[in-house]
Design a protein around this motif. Sequence first.
Motif, PDB file in Angstrom:
ATOM      1  N   THR A 194       0.846  -1.194   0.000  1.00 45.70           N
ATOM      2  CA  THR A 194       0.000   0.000   0.000  1.00 45.70           C
ATOM      3  C   THR A 194       0.878   1.239   0.000  1.00 45.70           C
ATOM      4  OG1 THR A 194      -0.137  -0.171   2.422  1.00 45.70           O
ATOM      5  CG2 THR A 194      -1.930  -1.130   1.137  1.00 45.70           C
ATOM      6  N   TYR A 195       0.365   2.312  -0.618  1.00 41.06           N
ATOM      7  CA  TYR A 195       1.149   3.534  -0.777  1.00 41.06           C
ATOM      8  C   TYR A 195       0.210   4.735  -0.755  1.00 41.06           C
ATOM      9  CZ  TYR A 195       4.782   6.648  -2.625  1.00 41.06           C
ATOM     10  OH  TYR A 195       5.692   7.652  -2.781  1.00 41.06           O
ATOM     11  N   ALA A 196       0.592   5.751   0.006  1.00 39.14           N
ATOM     12  CA  ALA A 196      -0.197   6.981   0.083  1.00 39.14           C
ATOM     13  C   ALA A 196       0.510   8.073  -0.704  1.00 39.14           C
ATOM     14  CB  ALA A 196      -0.360   7.414   1.538  1.00 39.14           C
ATOM     15  N   PRO A 197       0.055   8.379  -1.922  1.00 41.86           N
ATOM     16  CA  PRO A 197       0.714   9.417  -2.719  1.00 41.86           C
ATOM     17  C   PRO A 197       0.444  10.808  -2.156  1.00 41.86           C
ATOM     18  CG  PRO A 197      -1.225   8.602  -3.865  1.00 41.86           C
ATOM     19  CD  PRO A 197      -1.069   7.748  -2.644  1.00 41.86           C
ATOM     20  N   ALA A 198       1.430  11.699  -2.337  1.00 40.87           N
ATOM     21  CA  ALA A 198       1.269  13.067  -1.852  1.00 40.87           C
ATOM     22  C   ALA A 198       0.223  13.829  -2.650  1.00 40.87           C
ATOM     23  CB  ALA A 198       2.618  13.789  -1.921  1.00 40.87           C
ATOM     24  N   PRO A 233      -0.896   3.015   5.428  1.00 37.93           N
ATOM     25  CA  PRO A 233      -0.149   2.568   4.245  1.00 37.93           C
ATOM     26  C   PRO A 233       1.269   2.165   4.609  1.00 37.93           C
ATOM     27  CG  PRO A 233      -0.332   4.957   4.265  1.00 37.93           C
ATOM     28  CD  PRO A 233      -1.208   4.457   5.382  1.00 37.93           C
ATOM     29  N   ARG A 234       1.790   1.244   3.877  1.00 36.48           N
ATOM     30  CA  ARG A 234       3.147   0.786   4.154  1.00 36.48           C
ATOM     31  C   ARG A 234       4.158   1.890   3.854  1.00 36.48           C
ATOM     32  NH1 ARG A 234       5.487  -4.877   1.804  1.00 36.48           N
ATOM     33  NH2 ARG A 234       4.060  -5.635   3.420  1.00 36.48           N
ATOM     34  N   ARG A 235       3.906   2.675   2.783  1.00 35.86           N
ATOM     35  CA  ARG A 235       4.822   3.756   2.412  1.00 35.86           C
ATOM     36  C   ARG A 235       4.003   4.949   1.963  1.00 35.86           C
ATOM     37  NH1 ARG A 235       9.465   0.562  -1.172  1.00 35.86           N
ATOM     38  NH2 ARG A 235       9.040  -1.512  -0.339  1.00 35.86           N
ATOM     39  N   SER A 236       4.685   6.091   1.819  1.00 36.50           N
ATOM     40  CA  SER A 236       4.020   7.303   1.341  1.00 36.50           C
ATOM     41  C   SER A 236       5.052   8.204   0.679  1.00 36.50           C
ATOM     42  CB  SER A 236       3.343   8.036   2.500  1.00 36.50           C
ATOM     43  OG  SER A 236       4.297   8.431   3.477  1.00 36.50           O
ATOM     44  N   GLY A 237       4.545   9.196  -0.103  1.00 37.44           N
ATOM     45  CA  GLY A 237       5.427  10.131  -0.791  1.00 37.44           C
ATOM     46  C   GLY A 237       4.861  10.496  -2.141  1.00 37.44           C
ATOM     47  N   PRO A 238       5.619  11.236  -2.957  1.00 39.78           N
ATOM     48  CA  PRO A 238       5.150  11.597  -4.303  1.00 39.78           C
ATOM     49  C   PRO A 238       4.876  10.346  -5.137  1.00 39.78           C
ATOM     50  CG  PRO A 238       7.074  12.895  -3.677  1.00 39.78           C
ATOM     51  CD  PRO A 238       6.935  11.834  -2.630  1.00 39.78           C
ATOM     52  N   ALA A 239       3.936  10.457  -6.045  1.00 38.53           N
ATOM     53  CA  ALA A 239       3.551   9.301  -6.839  1.00 38.53           C
ATOM     54  C   ALA A 239       4.715   8.771  -7.670  1.00 38.53           C
ATOM     55  CB  ALA A 239       2.379   9.648  -7.749  1.00 38.53           C
ATOM     56  N   ASP A 240       5.549   9.679  -8.198  1.00 46.47           N
ATOM     57  CA  ASP A 240       6.647   9.211  -9.032  1.00 46.47           C
ATOM     58  C   ASP A 240       7.791   8.613  -8.217  1.00 46.47           C
ATOM     59  OD1 ASP A 240       7.491  11.556  -7.919  1.00 46.47           O
ATOM     60  OD2 ASP A 240       8.172  12.466  -9.791  1.00 46.47           O
TER      61      ASP A 240
END
Length: 251
Positions: free
Chosen positions: A15-19, A50-57
């Motif tokens: 899982t990932y939380a995009p900025a 979410p396991r990680r997060s940050g800008p989508a790219d």
Amino acid sequence: MNWELLSCGLRGHETYAPAESDLAARLHVSTPAGESWRCLRCGTFVPGDPRRSGPADHAPEVPRGRLLRDLVIMRLLAAERFIRGLFLLAAGIVIIGLRSSQQSLRDKFDAEMPLLRPLADQIGWNIDDSKMVQWIERSFTLSSTTIVLIGIAVIVYAASQFVEAGGLWFMQRWGEYFAVIVTSLFLPIEIYELTERVTVVRIALLAVNIAAVVWLIWSKRLFGVRGGGAAYHAEHHSESLLTVERAAVTE
């Protein structure tokens, strides 16, 4: 077979939380069980942070579809190379160990040969013209130094198989080049062995190695094929953002 769900079951959801708020809104839902985020691999909403997060790219490249199948193939090739390396390492150690026991082995071999002849005659095996027997007899005439050098050569080959297995397992670019070069160098030897004697094992090993070389060059764009390294890196550079976008629009 749903390879995405199988991979998530073995490794956990990614899982990932995009900025970016628009993407985040499409990857996130509120449920009675709490906040849930969509897995970038299988598309399932997973309760919890979410396991990680940050800008989508900057999102991790999560293999799915073709890339996931490529990963499975690479891991299978790596496992085959590792097992082959173990056998070669054991063979090299055994060969070096023979340097001080040639005479005793020859005495045992000469003592057992008369006992093997009746059995060989029963099954139609011409033991006197057997290449295996001739090879064993020639090995008794080798010097200790030659035996040690042969053993070291086999161990070095085993080490190359371990290096190749590591590069393929972790999907390293250098590992793919290394695998193609090393495998290609030994193809003429495998073809020559078939001219001496055709066996199912030899044919299978040759077919696997040829298929591995062709597949690696084509799918990984090695040696300038299909745009070469530039096209390969461009494809994988964009994969993380595409992964996020694909997961966001999954129905």
